[in-house]
Design a protein around this motif. Structure first.
Motif, PDB file in Angstrom:
ATOM      1  N   LYS A  55       0.830  -1.204   0.000  1.00  0.00           N
ATOM      2  CA  LYS A  55       0.000   0.000   0.000  1.00  0.00           C
ATOM      3  C   LYS A  55       0.873   1.265   0.000  1.00  0.00           C
ATOM      4  O   LYS A  55       0.608   2.218  -0.747  1.00  0.00           O
ATOM      5  N   THR A  56       1.903   1.267   0.814  1.00  0.00           N
ATOM      6  CA  THR A  56       2.807   2.415   0.893  1.00  0.00           C
ATOM      7  C   THR A  56       3.529   2.643  -0.433  1.00  0.00           C
ATOM      8  O   THR A  56       3.625   3.777  -0.916  1.00  0.00           O
ATOM      9  N   LEU A  57       4.021   1.575  -1.030  1.00  0.00           N
ATOM     10  CA  LEU A  57       4.757   1.711  -2.287  1.00  0.00           C
ATOM     11  C   LEU A  57       3.837   2.134  -3.429  1.00  0.00           C
ATOM     12  O   LEU A  57       4.276   2.858  -4.330  1.00  0.00           O
ATOM     13  N   GLU A  58       2.596   1.704  -3.382  1.00  0.00           N
ATOM     14  CA  GLU A  58       1.637   2.116  -4.413  1.00  0.00           C
ATOM     15  C   GLU A  58       1.279   3.594  -4.267  1.00  0.00           C
ATOM     16  O   GLU A  58       1.181   4.315  -5.248  1.00  0.00           O
ATOM     17  N   ALA A  59       1.130   4.031  -3.022  1.00  0.00           N
ATOM     18  CA  ALA A  59       0.741   5.426  -2.776  1.00  0.00           C
ATOM     19  C   ALA A  59       1.862   6.404  -3.117  1.00  0.00           C
ATOM     20  O   ALA A  59       1.604   7.488  -3.642  1.00  0.00           O
ATOM     21  N   GLU A  60       3.094   6.024  -2.796  1.00  0.00           N
ATOM     22  CA  GLU A  60       4.244   6.891  -3.050  1.00  0.00           C
ATOM     23  C   GLU A  60       5.390   6.065  -3.606  1.00  0.00           C
ATOM     24  O   GLU A  60       6.302   5.701  -2.862  1.00  0.00           O
ATOM     25  N   PRO A  61       5.366   5.743  -4.898  1.00  0.00           N
ATOM     26  CA  PRO A  61       6.406   4.884  -5.473  1.00  0.00           C
ATOM     27  C   PRO A  61       7.798   5.523  -5.387  1.00  0.00           C
ATOM     28  O   PRO A  61       7.997   6.614  -5.911  1.00  0.00           O
ATOM     29  N   PRO A  62       8.732   4.864  -4.718  1.00  0.00           N
ATOM     30  CA  PRO A  62      10.101   5.378  -4.678  1.00  0.00           C
ATOM     31  C   PRO A  62      10.729   5.323  -6.067  1.00  0.00           C
ATOM     32  O   PRO A  62      10.333   4.523  -6.913  1.00  0.00           O
ATOM     33  N   ARG A  63      11.729   6.150  -6.292  1.00  0.00           N
ATOM     34  CA  ARG A  63      12.325   6.288  -7.623  1.00  0.00           C
ATOM     35  C   ARG A  63      13.447   5.293  -7.896  1.00  0.00           C
ATOM     36  O   ARG A  63      13.818   5.092  -9.048  1.00  0.00           O
ATOM     37  N   THR A  64      14.025   4.714  -6.861  1.00  0.00           N
ATOM     38  CA  THR A  64      15.173   3.821  -7.073  1.00  0.00           C
ATOM     39  C   THR A  64      14.946   2.489  -6.366  1.00  0.00           C
ATOM     40  O   THR A  64      14.173   2.416  -5.395  1.00  0.00           O
ATOM     41  N   PRO A  65      15.641   1.436  -6.809  1.00  0.00           N
ATOM     42  CA  PRO A  65      15.526   0.153  -6.116  1.00  0.00           C
ATOM     43  C   PRO A  65      15.919   0.247  -4.638  1.00  0.00           C
ATOM     44  O   PRO A  65      15.253  -0.341  -3.778  1.00  0.00           O
ATOM     45  N   GLY A  66      16.966   1.001  -4.361  1.00  0.00           N
ATOM     46  CA  GLY A  66      17.383   1.157  -2.963  1.00  0.00           C
ATOM     47  C   GLY A  66      16.308   1.813  -2.119  1.00  0.00           C
ATOM     48  O   GLY A  66      16.049   1.407  -0.990  1.00  0.00           O
ATOM     49  N   ALA A  67      15.659   2.827  -2.682  1.00  0.00           N
ATOM     50  CA  ALA A  67      14.596   3.522  -1.949  1.00  0.00           C
ATOM     51  C   ALA A  67      13.382   2.615  -1.733  1.00  0.00           C
ATOM     52  O   ALA A  67      12.723   2.682  -0.694  1.00  0.00           O
ATOM     53  N   ALA A  76      25.777  -8.172  -3.692  1.00  0.00           N
ATOM     54  CA  ALA A  76      26.633  -7.531  -2.691  1.00  0.00           C
ATOM     55  C   ALA A  76      25.800  -6.787  -1.650  1.00  0.00           C
ATOM     56  O   ALA A  76      26.070  -6.852  -0.444  1.00  0.00           O
ATOM     57  N   ALA A  77      24.766  -6.099  -2.112  1.00  0.00           N
ATOM     58  CA  ALA A  77      23.902  -5.364  -1.185  1.00  0.00           C
ATOM     59  C   ALA A  77      23.128  -6.322  -0.292  1.00  0.00           C
ATOM     60  O   ALA A  77      22.984  -6.083   0.919  1.00  0.00           O
ATOM     61  N   GLY A  80      18.833  -1.937   0.926  1.00  0.00           N
ATOM     62  CA  GLY A  80      18.504  -0.715   0.199  1.00  0.00           C
ATOM     63  C   GLY A  80      19.569   0.355   0.345  1.00  0.00           C
ATOM     64  O   GLY A  80      19.950   1.008  -0.636  1.00  0.00           O
ATOM     65  N   LYS A  81      20.067   0.529   1.558  1.00  0.00           N
ATOM     66  CA  LYS A  81      21.123   1.533   1.767  1.00  0.00           C
ATOM     67  C   LYS A  81      22.394   1.167   1.009  1.00  0.00           C
ATOM     68  O   LYS A  81      23.078   2.034   0.474  1.00  0.00           O
ATOM     69  N   ALA A  82      22.684  -0.133   0.966  1.00  0.00           N
ATOM     70  CA  ALA A  82      23.871  -0.572   0.237  1.00  0.00           C
ATOM     71  C   ALA A  82      23.723  -0.332  -1.263  1.00  0.00           C
ATOM     72  O   ALA A  82      24.712  -0.079  -1.955  1.00  0.00           O
ATOM     73  N   LEU A  83      22.495  -0.385  -1.776  1.00  0.00           N
ATOM     74  CA  LEU A  83      22.271  -0.104  -3.198  1.00  0.00           C
ATOM     75  C   LEU A  83      22.422   1.377  -3.508  1.00  0.00           C
ATOM     76  O   LEU A  83      22.723   1.744  -4.640  1.00  0.00           O
ATOM     77  N   GLY A  84      22.190   2.213  -2.517  1.00  0.00           N
ATOM     78  CA  GLY A  84      22.347   3.644  -2.701  1.00  0.00           C
ATOM     79  C   GLY A  84      21.274   4.236  -3.596  1.00  0.00           C
ATOM     80  O   GLY A  84      20.151   3.761  -3.644  1.00  0.00           O
ATOM     81  N   GLU A  85      21.652   5.261  -4.339  1.00  0.00           N
ATOM     82  CA  GLU A  85      20.701   6.030  -5.139  1.00  0.00           C
ATOM     83  C   GLU A  85      20.694   5.651  -6.616  1.00  0.00           C
ATOM     84  O   GLU A  85      20.114   6.365  -7.434  1.00  0.00           O
ATOM     85  N   ALA A  86      21.321   4.543  -6.954  1.00  0.00           N
ATOM     86  CA  ALA A  86      21.378   4.128  -8.363  1.00  0.00           C
ATOM     87  C   ALA A  86      19.967   3.873  -8.902  1.00  0.00           C
ATOM     88  O   ALA A  86      19.134   3.282  -8.213  1.00  0.00           O
ATOM     89  N   GLY A  87      19.742   4.300 -10.137  1.00  0.00           N
ATOM     90  CA  GLY A  87      18.431   4.115 -10.760  1.00  0.00           C
ATOM     91  C   GLY A  87      18.171   2.684 -11.186  1.00  0.00           C
ATOM     92  O   GLY A  87      17.030   2.273 -11.344  1.00  0.00           O
ATOM     93  N   SER A  88      19.228   1.917 -11.369  1.00  0.00           N
ATOM     94  CA  SER A  88      19.105   0.490 -11.671  1.00  0.00           C
ATOM     95  C   SER A  88      20.331  -0.201 -11.099  1.00  0.00           C
ATOM     96  O   SER A  88      21.360   0.444 -10.837  1.00  0.00           O
ATOM     97  N   VAL A  89      20.205  -1.500 -10.887  1.00  0.00           N
ATOM     98  CA  VAL A  89      21.313  -2.250 -10.305  1.00  0.00           C
ATOM     99  C   VAL A  89      21.502  -3.556 -11.066  1.00  0.00           C
ATOM    100  O   VAL A  89      20.552  -4.109 -11.623  1.00  0.00           O
ATOM    101  N   THR A  90      22.729  -4.026 -11.081  1.00  0.00           N
ATOM    102  CA  THR A  90      23.032  -5.314 -11.702  1.00  0.00           C
ATOM    103  C   THR A  90      22.794  -6.424 -10.686  1.00  0.00           C
ATOM    104  O   THR A  90      22.666  -6.164  -9.482  1.00  0.00           O
TER     105      THR A  90
END
Length: 193
Positions: free
Chosen positions: A40-52, A97-98, A81-91
């Motif tokens: 519900k939270t993610l649907e209401a306010e979709p974060p912009r990055t995988p980490g977020a 690693a994260a 999520g913090k380990a992924l940081g602000e990257a818009g996409s991740v491998t």
């Protein structure tokens, strides 16, 4: 996270049944409530990055899931999520690693290690197998969860039962395997193999 929420919804009764044998019979219902709130939270306010996405989901689980599961799953997701940081996409390698960072944080928080009949018995082999593929990670997590059956629980509520915990699958390992399977299924749908 949407796939994880759907998986927990489908399997909540089984997770609660597993927990009723060695815990306080609320693992499935607690996770069901928590992951429904995450979706519900993610649907209401979709974060912009995988980490977020993961840090938001982790915060939501901590605030809505009772017992040890909220802090443990919340820590897993937040630290990953913090380990992924602000990257818009991740491998896949960056995710692995994260996720290792998140699993290590869970081990530290719970004072557990693989072999203690906890969620780590599913998560640790999943992280190792993620280097091969998402499916390999899901299969390793599933095998790890089943492998808790002959173990004596050394951490968590089940540890209070001593030898009577032997013969029961750890509900945290079972739910961890569900989450890794949801990740693999989502990666497959997205062509992330």
């Amino acid at each position: 996270m949407t796939a994880a929420a759907a998986s927990v919804e489908r399997e909540a009764a089984r997770l609660t049944d597993l927990d009723s044998a060695i815990g306080d019979a609320d693992h499935g219902s607690n996770l069901q409530r928590g992951f429904a709130a995450v979706a519900k939270t993610l649907e209401a306010e979709p974060p912009r990055t995988p980490g977020a996405v993961l840090t938001t989901a982790g915060r939501q689980l901590i605030s809505t899931v009772g017992g040890a599961s909220g802090p443990l799953y919340g820590t897993l997701l937040r630290r990953t999520g913090k380990a992924l940081g602000e990257a818009g996409s991740v491998t896949a390698d960056e995710l692995r690693a994260a996720l290792r960072t998140g699993v290590d944080a869970v081990a530290q928080l719970g004072g557990a290690a693989p072999g203690d009949a906890t969620m780590l018995d599913a998560l640790d082999p999943a992280v190792e197998a993620l280097g091969t593929s998402f499916d390999a990670a899901a299969e390793a997590a599933g095998r790890g969860a089943v492998a808790t059956v002959p173990l004596q629980a050394r951490k968590g509520r089940a540890s209070y039962l001593g030898e009577r915990s032997i013969g029961h699958q750890d509900p945290g390992a079972a739910s961890s395997a569900l989450l890794i399977r949801a990740l693999a299924d989502t990666a497959d749908q997205e062509g992330a193999r």
